[in-house]
Design a protein around this motif. Structure first.
Motif, PDB file in Angstrom:
ATOM      1  N   SER A  18       0.847  -1.210   0.000  1.00 24.38           N
ATOM      2  CA  SER A  18       0.000   0.000   0.000  1.00 24.38           C
ATOM      3  C   SER A  18       0.874   1.250   0.000  1.00 24.38           C
ATOM      4  O   SER A  18       0.572   2.232  -0.681  1.00 24.38           O
ATOM      5  CB  SER A  18      -0.952   0.012   1.202  1.00 24.38           C
ATOM      6  OG  SER A  18      -0.234   0.022   2.412  1.00 24.38           O
ATOM      7  N   GLU A  26      -1.740   6.588   2.436  1.00 23.25           N
ATOM      8  CA  GLU A  26      -1.699   5.476   3.390  1.00 23.25           C
ATOM      9  C   GLU A  26      -2.833   5.589   4.419  1.00 23.25           C
ATOM     10  O   GLU A  26      -3.409   4.590   4.837  1.00 23.25           O
ATOM     11  CB  GLU A  26      -0.356   5.479   4.142  1.00 23.25           C
ATOM     12  CG  GLU A  26       0.733   4.671   3.474  1.00 23.25           C
ATOM     13  CD  GLU A  26       0.565   3.160   3.682  1.00 23.25           C
ATOM     14  OE1 GLU A  26      -0.183   2.541   2.896  1.00 23.25           O
ATOM     15  OE2 GLU A  26       1.181   2.619   4.590  1.00 23.25           O
ATOM     16  N   HIS A  78      -4.973   2.561   5.286  1.00 21.68           N
ATOM     17  CA  HIS A  78      -4.683   1.919   6.586  1.00 21.68           C
ATOM     18  C   HIS A  78      -5.525   2.392   7.752  1.00 21.68           C
ATOM     19  O   HIS A  78      -5.511   1.745   8.802  1.00 21.68           O
ATOM     20  CB  HIS A  78      -3.234   2.232   7.003  1.00 21.68           C
ATOM     21  CG  HIS A  78      -2.234   1.241   6.525  1.00 21.68           C
ATOM     22  ND1 HIS A  78      -1.032   1.062   7.142  1.00 21.68           N
ATOM     23  CD2 HIS A  78      -2.262   0.391   5.503  1.00 21.68           C
ATOM     24  CE1 HIS A  78      -0.349   0.138   6.493  1.00 21.68           C
ATOM     25  NE2 HIS A  78      -1.081  -0.281   5.480  1.00 21.68           N
ATOM     26  N   ASP A 133       5.987   2.886   6.765  1.00 24.75           N
ATOM     27  CA  ASP A 133       6.038   2.206   5.463  1.00 24.75           C
ATOM     28  C   ASP A 133       6.265   3.197   4.329  1.00 24.75           C
ATOM     29  O   ASP A 133       7.106   2.968   3.444  1.00 24.75           O
ATOM     30  CB  ASP A 133       4.736   1.421   5.203  1.00 24.75           C
ATOM     31  CG  ASP A 133       4.601   0.213   6.111  1.00 24.75           C
ATOM     32  OD1 ASP A 133       5.492   0.005   6.953  1.00 24.75           O
ATOM     33  OD2 ASP A 133       3.602  -0.528   5.981  1.00 24.75           O
ATOM     34  N   THR A 182      -4.249  -4.819   6.646  1.00 23.61           N
ATOM     35  CA  THR A 182      -3.508  -4.071   7.674  1.00 23.61           C
ATOM     36  C   THR A 182      -4.424  -3.205   8.532  1.00 23.61           C
ATOM     37  O   THR A 182      -4.276  -3.141   9.752  1.00 23.61           O
ATOM     38  CB  THR A 182      -2.423  -3.204   6.990  1.00 23.61           C
ATOM     39  OG1 THR A 182      -1.551  -4.088   6.293  1.00 23.61           O
ATOM     40  CG2 THR A 182      -1.628  -2.393   7.980  1.00 23.61           C
TER      41      THR A 182
HETATM   42 MG   LIG Z   1       0.157  -1.433   3.976  1.00 26.71          MG
END
Ligand SMILES: [Mg+2]
Ligand SMILES: Nc1ncnc2c1ncn2[C@@H]1O[C@H](COP(=O)(O)OP(=O)(O)OP(=O)(O)O)[C@@H](O)[C@H]1O
Ligand SMILES: C[C@@](O)(CCO)CC(=O)[O-]
Length: 388
Positions: free
Chosen positions: A149, A197, A201, A208, A247
């Motif tokens: 991602s 993200e 997420h 990340d 996630t």
């Molecule tokens: Mg991810």
């Protein structure tokens, strides 16, 4: 005009989940990338044409008439905001979700809708409602703990911001067609990718997208990034259990456990913080040759084993992960889950002196369970751009 941007996936050596709650974590870029190729027609004007995205890994393509985007979102790209992105408001996210719902996504691929929302947010916020096409392809397994991602958000942000003229590539990556961005431009890409993200997420720590943008091996704590100079990069075998997971749901699950048992979980997060700090100092010591390779590997293995135990405490291990741990332990090798857990990928530390034969035996045993094993280079480049 065509702009290509590629951004790497990552492994987390220590600290996943705890990093969302303020602990330190250590992560490194790997040599598997997501690439976004952006094609813009020469004289794109808002209100005409389409915005298209071709997600080649899932074999699906989507498009929206620019007039429809303009009607639903208004004129979203504003010059001042390009330098300092504002978070996507709940109203805007709801409008974007309705645009995604205009397409029938097969039930088995419904997890793509979060990525599509992030795409629409990044595209329209950076370029406005002008026509264009983005083709995304990736060497990373999706939703398996290797930061797909983040690589998606970073490569998209890199391509879009380059097209908007707010970032530009500087130096070439030795012997390749790829170019790097300067530090300030990387910072800007990272800030945008973090917004992407957040859409995928829910509550990302930012580790990340940071490691995908900047590459290398990093220690990350409360948004602060320290580059770790690692002389001899560690060798890791990655086992993809092929157990799908998400996630966002796993991060939410750990937060719920933390609110049920605040003191116990605070101790777990504190222990993880200590492990990450120790692990990062061993990596840096090894770079100065002040610690022998075997001693470094023994220490890293022990810290990874301890971290895995604490991830079990957080409730993010899985029967498939336990199978990998048991299989590798038979050969005296230490493993830990990487990324959000719940399935996905597991890291196994490969000591320098491990014989080829033993490595082959472990791999064969792991693959006999239906898992997929592969080796990666650790600690390489972050975001790269190609303009042609
Ligand atoms: Mg991810
Ligand atoms: N190449 C891609 N094409 C389309 N969507 C993608 C792609 N890569 C990632 N995504 C989006 O990201 C989601 C996966 O993100 P998720 O955070 O759950 O896993 P991950 O990033 O691979 O693992 P981790 O966050 O644990 O490192 C997918 O469901 C999809 O929405
Ligand atoms: C699980 C997590 O710690 C790492 C996912 O790769 C989530 C995050 O830090 O955003």
């Amino acid at each position: 005009m065509e702009i290509r941007a590629r951004a790497p996936g990552k492994i987390i050596l220590a600290g996943e989940h705890a990093v969302v709650h303020g602990s330190a974590a250590v992560a490194a870029a790997i040599d598997l990338y997501t690439q976004s190729s952006l094609h813009l027609p020469p004289s794109g004007e808002g209100g005409a044409g389409e915005v298209e995205v071709d997600l080649t890994d899932s074999g699906l393509a989507f498009s929206w008439p620019c007039s429809r985007l303009l009607e639903a979102l208004g004129e979203t790209s504003r010059k001042a905001e390009l330098q300092a992105p504002r978070p996507c408001s709940p109203e805007e996210l709801a409008a974007i979700a309705r645009l995604v719902e205009l397409h029938e996504i097969p039930e088995a691929k419904i997890w793509l809708s979060a990525g599509l929302s992030a795409f629409l947010y990044l595209y329209t916020s950076i370029l406005g409602c002008r026509p264009g096409k983005v083709v995304v392809s990736s060497g990373l397994p999706m939703g398996a703990g290797l930061g797909s991602s983040a690589a998606f958000s970073v490569s998209l942000s890199g391509a879009l911001l380059t097209a908007a003229g707010v970032v530009s590539a500087e130096g070439a990556v030795g012997g390749t067609e790829w170019q790097l961005l300067g530090k300030d431009h990387l910072e800007l890409v990272n800030t945008w990718a973090f917004q992407g993200e957040k859409i995928i997420h829910g509550k990302p720590s930012g580790i990340d997208n940071a490691v995908s943008t900047f590459g290398s091996m990093i220690k990350f704590k409360k948004g602060e990034l320290t580059n770790l100079k690692s002389g001899n990069p560690v060798k890791m075998l990655i086992t993809d259990t092929r157990v799908g997971r998400n996630t966002k749901a796993l991060v939410a699950g750990v937060s719920e456990r933390a609110s049920r048992h605040p003191d116990a979980m605070a101790s777990v997060f504190h222990a993880v913080n200590t492990i990450s700090e120790e692990l990062s100092s061993i990596v840096e010591l090894a770079a100065t040759d002040e610690i022998a390779m075997t001693s470094k590997e023994e220490k890293l293995a022990e810290l990874m084993e301890m971290n895995q135990g604490l991830l079990q405490c957080m409730g993010v291990s899985h029967a498939s992960i336990e199978t990998v741990l048991r299989s590798t332990l038979k050969y005296n090798l230490v493993s830990k889950l990487t990324g959000a857990g719940g399935g996905g990928c597991v890291l196994t530390l490969i000591p320098t002196l491990l014989s080829k034969l033993v490595l082959e035996k472990v791999t064969t045993e792991l693959e006999s369970h239906g898992f997929r094993c592969f080796k990666v280079e650790v600690g390489g480049q972050g975001l790269q751009i190609h303009q042609g």
